[in-house]
Design an enzyme around this catalytic site. Structure first.
Site, PDB file in Angstrom:
ATOM      1  NE  ARG A  46      -2.879   0.358   3.334  1.00  0.00           N
ATOM      2  CZ  ARG A  46      -2.235   0.695   4.456  1.00  0.00           C
ATOM      3  NH1 ARG A  46      -1.639   1.881   4.547  1.00  0.00           N
ATOM      4  NH2 ARG A  46      -2.150  -0.125   5.479  1.00  0.00           N
ATOM      5  CE1 TYR A  98     -17.702  10.268 -16.045  1.00  0.00           C
ATOM      6  CE2 TYR A  98     -16.713  10.250 -13.865  1.00  0.00           C
ATOM      7  CZ  TYR A  98     -17.402   9.604 -14.875  1.00  0.00           C
ATOM      8  OH  TYR A  98     -17.802   8.307 -14.702  1.00  0.00           O
ATOM      9  CG  ASP A 170     -10.318  14.558 -15.505  1.00  0.00           C
ATOM     10  OD1 ASP A 170      -9.645  13.984 -16.384  1.00  0.00           O
ATOM     11  OD2 ASP A 170     -11.278  14.019 -14.929  1.00  0.00           O
ATOM     12  CE  LYS A 195     -13.467   6.174 -19.367  1.00  0.00           C
ATOM     13  NZ  LYS A 195     -13.488   6.749 -18.069  1.00  0.00           N
TER      14      LYS A 195
END
Ligand SMILES: Cc1ncc(COP(=O)(O)O)c(C=O)c1O
Length: 365
Positions: A46, A98, A170, A195
Site C-alpha cells: 500500500r 465529468y 483532469d 481511458k
C-alpha cells in the site's frame, strides 16, 4: 528524450537482475527486511510497490511532473486528491465536469464540508468572480465532457497563482501526448487511466501527477493513508498499454477527424462539438495549448427519437443524459446545455468507414 522514446523507455528500466525488457510484476503485499534498523526500498505494497513505482514514474515523466501516483480508478484518484482540502474550503469547478466528479462534489464532499461553485470556466472572468477568501483551488477539464468546451489553462493557472490557490486539471481526454497542463502552470493533473492511457478497456485505474514535490508528498501521504492504490498486475497492464499511446492517439484522432467531416454533412445532425473545427469557439485556445483535437466528440441530433435509436449502434457511442451525466439532475444538465439529443462519441481504432456505415444505417432508419 522525445515523447515516443519516453513511452518505450521512461517507466521501463531494464531489470538489473535478469535483463527482462518487460517490467516484472511484484505480486507481494509485504517485503522482507534485512535488519530492524535499515529498511529496504519497499516494505508494504500500500505504501509502495516496485511495479506501481515504475508506472507512477512513467506517468509523472510523461506529464512533466515531480510525483506520479497510481490509484484503483479515476474516481479514486480524484477523491484522494480532493482530500488535500479541509472542511470549509471552497473550489471553483468547471460546470460540465465529468458526472462522477459532480456527484462526488455535490454529495459526499459537500456533506464533509468542501464547497464547490460550478462556473462556465471558458470565461476566465467568471472564474475570477467565483473565487472567495476560502477558495483553495480551481478544478478544470478541457476539453470538457460532454460539451467539449475549451478552457484557457494558462490564463486560469496565472489567475490561480495570483490568488495563491492550486489549479487541478483532469487531462483524461487529451493525455500527455496532446496536452500537458503542468507545463502551462497548472499544479495537479488527474486521469481516468481507464481511458486512453491504458487504452485497451481491460483495467480501471486513475492517476494524480503533481508539479511540485511538496504537493506530491501530500498526495503520497493520502495515497498511503486512504489506500485506494492500483494493484501490481493492473500496473503492468497499464505499463504495456502506455507504450503504444502515441500511435493509438494518432490513429484515434485521424478516425475522429474523418467522422467529424461526415457528421457535418448529415442533415439529421444538428451540431457537432469538436475542438478541431475552426468554427469551434475554443479552436484557437485549444491549438495554443494542445497539439491535437483528440478523439472525443459530441453531436446533437435533430430529434430525440433519433437519439434513442442510436443507443445500440456501437459500444463507444455514449448518451450523456443517461450515462456519464445521469448523476446530474435534469435541471442541472439542462442549465449546462447537456440536451437529451446530445450523443458523445469516443472514436476507437476500427476503420472509420465501418463506423460511418453503421451510423448511416441508423440515420437512414
Ligand atoms: C473525464 C473523466 N474523469 C474521470 C473519470 C472517472 O474515471 P474512472 O471511471 O476510471 O473511475 C471519467 C470516467 O469516465 C472521465 O471521463
Amino acid at each position: 528524450m522525445k515523447f515516443a522514446t519516453e513511452l518505450i523507455h521512461g517507466g521501463n528500466p531494464i531489470d538489473p537482475e535478469h535483463g527482462s525488457l518487460s517490467h516484472p510484476i511484484y505480486l507481494s503485499s509485504t517485503f522482507a527486511q534485512h535488519s530492524m534498523d535499515h529498511f529496504g526500498r519497499f516494505d508494504y505494497s500500500r505504501s509502495g510497490n516496485p511495479t506501481r513505482e515504475a508506472l507512477e514514474e512513467a506517468v509523472a515523466g510523461l506529464e512533466k511532473g515531480a510525483t506520479g501516483l497510481a490509484f484503483a480508478s479515476g474516481m479514486a484518484a480524484i477523491a484522494s486528491t480532493l482530500l488535500i482540502f479541509a472542511p470549509g474550503d471552497h473550489l471553483v469547478v468547471c460546470e460540465d465536469v465529468y458526472g462522477g466528479t459532480f456527484r462526488l462534489l455535490s454529495t459526499l464532499f459537500k456533506g464533509w464540508g468542501l464547497q464547490a461553485t460550478f462556473v462556465d470556466a471558458t470565461d476566465t472572468a467568471a472564474i475570477a468572480a467565483a473565487i472567495r477568501p476560502e477558495t483553495k483551488a480551481l478544478y478544470l477539464e478541457t476539453p470538457s465532457n460532454p460539451l467539449i468546451k475549451i478552457i484557457d489553462l494558462a490564463a486560469a493557472a496565472a489567475l490561480a497563482k495570483e490568488k495563491g490557490i492550486l489549479t487541478i486539471v483532469d487531462n483524461t481526454f487529451m493525455t500527455p501526448y496532446l496536452q500537458r497542463p503542468l507545463e502551462l502552470g497548472c499544479d495537479i493533473v488527474l486521469h481516468s487511466g481507464t481511458k486512453f492511457l491504458n487504452g485497451h478497456s481491460d483495467v480501471l485505474c486513475g492517476f494524480a501527477v503533481a508539479r511540485d514535490p511538496e504537493v506530491g508528498k501530500r498526495l503520497r501521504f493520502i495515497q498511503n493513508a486512504f489506500g485506494a492504490v492500483l494493484g501490481p498486475q493492473d500496473c503492468w497492464l497499464v505499463l504495456r498499454g502506455l507504450k503504444t499511446l502515441k500511435v493509438r492517439m494518432e490513429e484515434h484522432q485521424a478516425g475522429a477527424r474523418r467522422i467529424v467531416t461526415w457528421l457535418k454533412e448529415q442533415r439529421e445532425v444538428a451540431k457537432v462539438y469538436y475542438p478541431g473545427l475552426p468554427e469551434h469557439p475554443g479552436y484557437e485556445i485549444h491549438n495554443a495549448q494542445a497539439s491535437g483535437p483528440g478523439a472525443v466528440l459530441s453531436f446533437e441530433l435533430a430529434s430525440y427519437e433519433l437519439t434513442k435509436s442510436l443507443g445500440g449502434v456501437e459500444s463507444i457511442l455514449s448518451y450523456p443524459a443517461k450515462m456519464s451525466h445521469a448523476a446530474m439532475p435534469p435541471a442541472e444538465r439542462e442549465a449546462r446545455g447537456i440536451k437529451d439529443t446530445l450523443v458523445r462519441l469516443s472514436v476507437g481504432l476500427e476503420d472509420p468507414e465501418d463506423l460511418i456505415a453503421d451510423m448511416e444505417r441508423v440515420l437512414a432508419r
